[in-house]
Write a protein that holds these residues in place. Structure first.
Motif, PDB file in Angstrom:
ATOM      1  N   HIS A  61     -10.540   6.811  -4.673  1.00  0.00           N
ATOM      2  CA  HIS A  61     -11.690   5.908  -5.123  1.00  0.00           C
ATOM      3  C   HIS A  61     -11.884   4.780  -4.053  1.00  0.00           C
ATOM      4  O   HIS A  61     -12.809   4.567  -3.806  1.00  0.00           O
ATOM      5  CB  HIS A  61     -11.400   5.325  -6.551  1.00  0.00           C
ATOM      6  N   LYS A  62     -10.828   4.043  -3.765  1.00  0.00           N
ATOM      7  CA  LYS A  62     -10.676   3.081  -2.834  1.00  0.00           C
ATOM      8  C   LYS A  62     -11.460   3.494  -1.537  1.00  0.00           C
ATOM      9  O   LYS A  62     -12.138   2.997  -0.758  1.00  0.00           O
ATOM     10  CB  LYS A  62      -9.322   2.635  -2.660  1.00  0.00           C
ATOM     11  N   TRP A  63     -10.801   4.534  -0.979  1.00  0.00           N
ATOM     12  CA  TRP A  63     -11.648   5.150   0.422  1.00  0.00           C
ATOM     13  C   TRP A  63     -12.954   5.430   0.200  1.00  0.00           C
ATOM     14  O   TRP A  63     -13.715   5.331   1.320  1.00  0.00           O
ATOM     15  CB  TRP A  63     -10.711   6.482   0.748  1.00  0.00           C
ATOM     16  N   SER A  64     -13.293   5.990  -0.879  1.00  0.00           N
ATOM     17  CA  SER A  64     -14.999   6.252  -1.194  1.00  0.00           C
ATOM     18  C   SER A  64     -15.682   5.090  -1.088  1.00  0.00           C
ATOM     19  O   SER A  64     -16.839   4.974  -0.726  1.00  0.00           O
ATOM     20  CB  SER A  64     -15.240   7.074  -2.341  1.00  0.00           C
ATOM     21  N   GLU A  65     -15.056   3.818  -1.647  1.00  0.00           N
ATOM     22  CA  GLU A  65     -15.693   2.623  -1.646  1.00  0.00           C
ATOM     23  C   GLU A  65     -16.061   2.201   0.162  1.00  0.00           C
ATOM     24  O   GLU A  65     -16.999   1.449   0.134  1.00  0.00           O
ATOM     25  CB  GLU A  65     -15.024   1.717  -2.446  1.00  0.00           C
ATOM     26  N   GLU A  66     -15.061   2.294   0.700  1.00  0.00           N
ATOM     27  CA  GLU A  66     -15.187   1.919   2.092  1.00  0.00           C
ATOM     28  C   GLU A  66     -15.856   3.002   3.133  1.00  0.00           C
ATOM     29  O   GLU A  66     -16.398   2.411   4.066  1.00  0.00           O
ATOM     30  CB  GLU A  66     -13.583   1.792   2.515  1.00  0.00           C
ATOM     31  N   MET A  91      -2.366   5.638   1.707  1.00  0.00           N
ATOM     32  CA  MET A  91      -3.533   4.620   2.004  1.00  0.00           C
ATOM     33  C   MET A  91      -3.078   4.031   3.587  1.00  0.00           C
ATOM     34  O   MET A  91      -4.029   3.805   4.317  1.00  0.00           O
ATOM     35  CB  MET A  91      -3.369   3.587   0.936  1.00  0.00           C
ATOM     36  N   TYR A  97       0.915  -1.089  -0.030  1.00  0.00           N
ATOM     37  CA  TYR A  97      -0.067   0.086   0.039  1.00  0.00           C
ATOM     38  C   TYR A  97       0.856   1.190   0.046  1.00  0.00           C
ATOM     39  O   TYR A  97       2.062   1.201   0.379  1.00  0.00           O
ATOM     40  CB  TYR A  97      -1.029   0.165   1.332  1.00  0.00           C
ATOM     41  N   ASP A 119     -14.128   6.140 -13.284  1.00  0.00           N
ATOM     42  CA  ASP A 119     -14.179   4.613 -13.295  1.00  0.00           C
ATOM     43  C   ASP A 119     -14.894   4.123 -14.489  1.00  0.00           C
ATOM     44  O   ASP A 119     -15.704   3.427 -14.230  1.00  0.00           O
ATOM     45  CB  ASP A 119     -14.685   4.096 -11.791  1.00  0.00           C
ATOM     46  N   SER A 173      -1.879   7.698  -8.538  1.00  0.00           N
ATOM     47  CA  SER A 173      -1.897   6.931  -7.370  1.00  0.00           C
ATOM     48  C   SER A 173      -2.995   7.475  -6.346  1.00  0.00           C
ATOM     49  O   SER A 173      -3.411   6.798  -5.526  1.00  0.00           O
ATOM     50  CB  SER A 173      -0.443   6.454  -6.756  1.00  0.00           C
ATOM     51  N   SER A 200      -6.399   7.262  -7.201  1.00  0.00           N
ATOM     52  CA  SER A 200      -6.705   5.967  -7.188  1.00  0.00           C
ATOM     53  C   SER A 200      -7.144   5.726  -5.663  1.00  0.00           C
ATOM     54  O   SER A 200      -8.185   5.087  -5.345  1.00  0.00           O
ATOM     55  CB  SER A 200      -5.810   4.804  -7.327  1.00  0.00           C
ATOM     56  N   THR A 201      -6.392   6.082  -4.773  1.00  0.00           N
ATOM     57  CA  THR A 201      -6.529   6.032  -3.213  1.00  0.00           C
ATOM     58  C   THR A 201      -8.046   6.900  -2.855  1.00  0.00           C
ATOM     59  O   THR A 201      -8.733   6.443  -2.042  1.00  0.00           O
ATOM     60  CB  THR A 201      -5.691   6.486  -2.434  1.00  0.00           C
TER      61      THR A 201
END
Length: 252
Positions: A150-155, A111, A107, A196, A144, A147-148
Protein backbone atom coordinates in the motif's frame (compact mmCIF):
# COMPACT_ATOMS: atom_id res chain seq x y z
CA UNK A 1 3.66 -6.60 -20.70
CA UNK A 2 2.09 -7.46 -17.36
CA UNK A 3 1.03 -3.89 -16.57
CA UNK A 4 0.27 -0.67 -18.36
CA UNK A 5 -2.00 2.33 -17.90
CA UNK A 6 -3.73 3.38 -21.08
CA UNK A 7 -6.95 5.19 -22.00
CA UNK A 8 -7.93 5.71 -18.35
CA UNK A 9 -7.70 1.96 -17.69
CA UNK A 10 -5.21 -0.14 -15.72
CA UNK A 11 -4.37 -3.21 -17.81
CA UNK A 12 -3.12 -6.33 -16.01
CA UNK A 13 -1.99 -9.58 -17.67
CA UNK A 14 -1.25 -12.13 -14.98
CA UNK A 15 -0.02 -14.83 -17.34
CA UNK A 16 2.93 -12.70 -18.50
CA UNK A 17 4.56 -12.76 -15.09
CA UNK A 18 6.18 -16.04 -16.17
CA UNK A 19 8.74 -14.10 -18.19
CA UNK A 20 7.15 -14.24 -21.65
CA UNK A 21 6.53 -11.22 -23.80
CA UNK A 22 7.75 -7.64 -23.48
CA UNK A 23 9.37 -7.59 -20.06
CA UNK A 24 10.99 -4.74 -18.18
CA UNK A 25 10.70 -5.65 -14.53
CA UNK A 26 12.72 -5.98 -11.35
CA UNK A 27 12.80 -9.24 -9.38
CA UNK A 28 13.03 -9.12 -5.58
CA UNK A 29 13.72 -12.28 -3.55
CA UNK A 30 12.09 -11.66 -0.19
CA UNK A 31 11.38 -14.78 1.83
CA UNK A 32 10.61 -17.51 -0.66
CA UNK A 33 12.09 -20.98 -0.18
CA UNK A 34 13.61 -22.14 -3.45
CA UNK A 35 15.15 -25.50 -2.55
CA UNK A 36 11.86 -27.44 -2.52
CA UNK A 37 10.30 -26.31 -5.80
CA UNK A 38 8.99 -28.96 -8.16
CA UNK A 39 10.17 -29.01 -11.79
CA UNK A 40 7.39 -26.73 -13.09
CA UNK A 41 7.85 -24.23 -10.28
CA UNK A 42 11.61 -24.18 -10.86
CA UNK A 43 11.02 -23.59 -14.59
CA UNK A 44 8.77 -20.66 -13.70
CA UNK A 45 11.46 -19.25 -11.41
CA UNK A 46 14.11 -19.63 -14.11
CA UNK A 47 11.89 -17.77 -16.60
CA UNK A 48 11.59 -14.93 -14.13
CA UNK A 49 15.28 -14.91 -13.27
CA UNK A 50 16.41 -14.89 -16.89
CA UNK A 51 13.90 -12.24 -17.95
CA UNK A 52 14.30 -9.75 -15.09
CA UNK A 53 16.14 -6.54 -15.87
CA UNK A 54 17.32 -6.25 -12.27
CA UNK A 55 17.61 -8.88 -9.52
CA UNK A 56 17.68 -7.92 -5.85
CA UNK A 57 17.69 -10.22 -2.82
CA UNK A 58 16.73 -9.10 0.68
CA UNK A 59 18.68 -10.29 3.73
CA UNK A 60 17.87 -13.94 4.55
CA UNK A 61 16.15 -14.43 1.20
CA UNK A 62 19.66 -14.46 -0.27
CA UNK A 63 20.39 -17.77 1.46
CA UNK A 64 17.87 -19.44 -0.86
CA UNK A 65 19.94 -18.51 -3.92
CA UNK A 66 22.94 -20.41 -2.57
CA UNK A 67 20.79 -23.55 -2.44
CA UNK A 68 20.12 -23.34 -6.18
CA UNK A 69 23.71 -23.22 -7.33
CA UNK A 70 26.41 -20.83 -8.58
CA UNK A 71 24.53 -19.43 -11.60
CA UNK A 72 22.07 -17.44 -9.46
CA UNK A 73 23.89 -14.21 -8.66
CA UNK A 74 21.80 -11.11 -7.80
CA UNK A 75 22.73 -7.61 -8.88
CA UNK A 76 22.16 -6.24 -5.39
CA UNK A 77 21.74 -7.46 -1.78
CA UNK A 78 20.18 -5.30 0.94
CA UNK A 79 19.02 -5.71 4.54
CA UNK A 80 20.03 -5.24 8.15
CA UNK A 81 21.66 -8.68 7.81
CA UNK A 82 20.21 -10.26 10.91
CA UNK A 83 19.18 -13.41 9.00
CA UNK A 84 21.61 -13.77 6.11
CA UNK A 85 24.40 -16.26 6.74
CA UNK A 86 27.89 -14.81 6.98
CA UNK A 87 29.08 -17.41 4.49
CA UNK A 88 26.41 -16.22 2.04
CA UNK A 89 27.51 -12.60 2.39
CA UNK A 90 31.16 -13.51 1.89
CA UNK A 91 30.36 -15.69 -1.13
CA UNK A 92 28.55 -12.96 -3.04
CA UNK A 93 30.98 -10.27 -1.90
CA UNK A 94 33.80 -12.20 -3.57
CA UNK A 95 31.72 -12.28 -6.76
CA UNK A 96 31.53 -8.49 -6.74
CA UNK A 97 27.82 -8.20 -5.90
CA UNK A 98 26.85 -4.79 -4.53
CA UNK A 99 25.89 -5.23 -0.87
CA UNK A 100 24.10 -2.41 0.96
CA UNK A 101 23.38 -2.59 4.69
CA UNK A 102 20.13 -0.87 5.72
CA UNK A 103 20.11 -0.77 9.55
CA UNK A 104 17.21 1.68 10.11
CA UNK A 105 14.72 -0.23 12.31
CA UNK A 106 11.91 2.25 11.62
CA UNK A 107 11.31 0.42 8.33
CA UNK A 108 11.17 -3.23 7.35
CA UNK A 109 14.00 -4.74 5.30
CA UNK A 110 11.56 -5.00 2.42
CA UNK A 111 10.61 -1.32 2.51
CA UNK A 112 14.26 -0.32 2.75
CA UNK A 113 15.06 -2.53 -0.23
CA UNK A 114 12.45 -0.66 -2.24
CA UNK A 115 14.00 2.66 -1.16
CA UNK A 116 17.38 1.46 -2.47
CA UNK A 117 15.79 0.19 -5.66
CA UNK A 118 14.10 3.53 -6.20
CA UNK A 119 17.22 5.57 -5.49
CA UNK A 120 19.69 3.53 -7.49
CA UNK A 121 17.80 1.75 -10.24
CA UNK A 122 14.41 3.28 -11.02
CA UNK A 123 16.21 5.30 -13.66
CA UNK A 124 16.06 2.06 -15.60
CA UNK A 125 12.35 2.82 -15.92
CA UNK A 126 11.08 -0.50 -14.66
CA UNK A 127 7.45 -1.15 -15.56
CA UNK A 128 6.77 -3.28 -12.50
CA UNK A 129 8.39 -5.29 -9.69
CA UNK A 130 7.86 -8.99 -8.99
CA UNK A 131 8.42 -9.92 -5.34
CA UNK A 132 8.84 -13.58 -4.42
CA UNK A 133 7.30 -14.20 -1.01
CA UNK A 134 5.47 -16.90 0.88
CA UNK A 135 2.75 -16.73 3.51
CA UNK A 136 4.36 -18.60 6.37
CA UNK A 137 3.73 -19.10 10.08
CA UNK A 138 4.32 -15.37 10.75
CA UNK A 139 0.95 -13.81 9.93
CA UNK A 140 2.17 -10.46 11.27
CA UNK A 141 4.93 -10.38 8.66
CA UNK A 142 2.41 -11.10 5.93
CA UNK A 143 0.34 -8.11 7.06
CA UNK A 144 3.49 -6.02 7.16
CA UNK A 145 4.33 -6.96 3.57
CA UNK A 146 0.81 -6.09 2.44
CA UNK A 147 1.13 -2.75 4.24
CA UNK A 148 4.34 -2.12 2.28
CA UNK A 149 2.42 -2.80 -0.91
CA UNK A 150 0.00 0.00 0.00
CA UNK A 151 2.75 2.47 0.94
CA UNK A 152 4.63 1.80 -2.28
CA UNK A 153 1.51 2.26 -4.40
CA UNK A 154 1.00 5.68 -2.87
CA UNK A 155 4.51 6.72 -3.88
CA UNK A 156 5.04 4.82 -7.14
CA UNK A 157 1.68 4.08 -8.71
CA UNK A 158 3.32 3.85 -12.15
CA UNK A 159 5.48 0.90 -11.05
CA UNK A 160 3.27 -1.64 -9.25
CA UNK A 161 4.37 -4.62 -7.20
CA UNK A 162 3.24 -8.17 -7.90
CA UNK A 163 3.48 -10.55 -4.93
CA UNK A 164 4.22 -14.03 -6.24
CA UNK A 165 4.24 -17.32 -4.40
CA UNK A 166 5.57 -19.83 -6.92
CA UNK A 167 3.59 -22.56 -5.19
CA UNK A 168 0.26 -21.08 -6.08
CA UNK A 169 -0.71 -17.41 -5.72
CA UNK A 170 -0.25 -14.02 -7.36
CA UNK A 171 -1.47 -10.75 -5.81
CA UNK A 172 -1.42 -7.05 -6.56
CA UNK A 173 -3.12 -3.85 -5.47
CA UNK A 174 -5.82 -2.16 -7.55
CA UNK A 175 -6.52 1.47 -6.77
CA UNK A 176 -9.55 3.61 -7.52
CA UNK A 177 -10.34 3.43 -11.24
CA UNK A 178 -11.10 1.04 -14.08
CA UNK A 179 -9.12 -2.19 -14.30
CA UNK A 180 -8.93 -4.84 -17.03
CA UNK A 181 -7.50 -8.22 -15.99
CA UNK A 182 -6.57 -10.79 -18.64
CA UNK A 183 -5.51 -14.40 -18.08
CA UNK A 184 -4.68 -16.90 -20.82
CA UNK A 185 -5.59 -19.79 -18.55
CA UNK A 186 -8.39 -20.31 -16.05
CA UNK A 187 -7.18 -19.76 -12.47
CA UNK A 188 -8.71 -22.15 -9.96
CA UNK A 189 -9.69 -19.23 -7.75
CA UNK A 190 -9.45 -15.49 -7.32
CA UNK A 191 -10.35 -13.04 -4.59
CA UNK A 192 -10.98 -9.31 -4.18
CA UNK A 193 -10.34 -8.03 -0.68
CA UNK A 194 -10.75 -4.41 0.52
CA UNK A 195 -7.43 -2.95 1.47
CA UNK A 196 -7.93 0.35 3.24
CA UNK A 197 -11.55 0.53 4.36
CA UNK A 198 -14.78 -0.48 2.58
CA UNK A 199 -14.50 -0.64 -1.21
CA UNK A 200 -17.35 -0.29 -3.71
CA UNK A 201 -16.93 -2.62 -6.69
CA UNK A 202 -18.68 -3.20 -10.01
CA UNK A 203 -17.43 -6.10 -12.13
CA UNK A 204 -18.00 -8.04 -15.32
CA UNK A 205 -16.41 -11.24 -16.61
CA UNK A 206 -16.42 -13.00 -13.24
CA UNK A 207 -18.40 -16.03 -12.13
CA UNK A 208 -19.84 -13.96 -9.27
CA UNK A 209 -20.12 -10.38 -10.48
CA UNK A 210 -20.78 -7.35 -8.33
CA UNK A 211 -22.90 -4.27 -9.00
CA UNK A 212 -21.82 -1.40 -6.76
CA UNK A 213 -21.26 -3.90 -3.98
CA UNK A 214 -19.47 -2.66 -0.90
CA UNK A 215 -16.80 -5.07 0.28
CA UNK A 216 -15.56 -4.83 3.86
CA UNK A 217 -14.32 -7.05 6.67
CA UNK A 218 -17.48 -6.33 8.64
CA UNK A 219 -19.85 -7.32 5.80
CA UNK A 220 -18.74 -9.40 2.79
CA UNK A 221 -15.57 -10.26 0.88
CA UNK A 222 -15.23 -11.65 -2.63
CA UNK A 223 -13.32 -14.90 -2.14
CA UNK A 224 -13.33 -18.21 -4.07
CA UNK A 225 -14.45 -16.33 -7.17
CA UNK A 226 -13.40 -17.20 -10.73
CA UNK A 227 -13.34 -15.83 -14.23
CA UNK A 228 -16.58 -16.59 -16.07
CA UNK A 229 -16.30 -19.85 -17.96
CA UNK A 230 -16.83 -18.11 -21.29
CA UNK A 231 -14.44 -15.25 -20.65
CA UNK A 232 -10.88 -14.94 -19.39
CA UNK A 233 -11.03 -11.16 -19.14
CA UNK A 234 -12.59 -9.29 -16.25
CA UNK A 235 -13.40 -5.61 -15.81
CA UNK A 236 -13.36 -4.11 -12.33
CA UNK A 237 -14.52 -0.62 -11.42
CA UNK A 238 -13.10 0.41 -8.06
CA UNK A 239 -15.03 3.46 -6.90
CA UNK A 240 -13.15 4.41 -3.75
CA UNK A 241 -10.68 2.49 -1.58
CA UNK A 242 -8.12 0.08 -3.06
CA UNK A 243 -8.54 -3.69 -3.16
CA UNK A 244 -6.10 -6.57 -3.16
CA UNK A 245 -6.59 -8.85 -6.16
CA UNK A 246 -5.26 -12.38 -5.57
CA UNK A 247 -5.52 -15.43 -7.79
CA UNK A 248 -4.20 -18.90 -8.36
CA UNK A 249 -0.85 -18.66 -10.13
CA UNK A 250 -0.99 -20.64 -13.36
CA UNK A 251 1.55 -19.35 -15.91
CA UNK A 252 1.31 -20.52 -19.50
Amino acid sequence: MAFKFESDTYHWQSNLISGKGDQNFGLVILNHALDDLDSNQLDNFNNLWQSAKLKLSVDGGTNSLIDLGPTYVPDLITGDFDSIKESTTNYFKKLGVEIIETPDQNYTDFMKALFVLDEKHMRNQLNYIVVLWQVNHRLDQSFSNISTLHKWSEEKSDCPIFYLDLKGSLSWLMKKGRHEIVSNSQPKWLSIVPFDGPATITSSGLLYNMNKMTLSFSSILSTSNQFAKSDEKAILEVEDNPVLWSQHYCPT
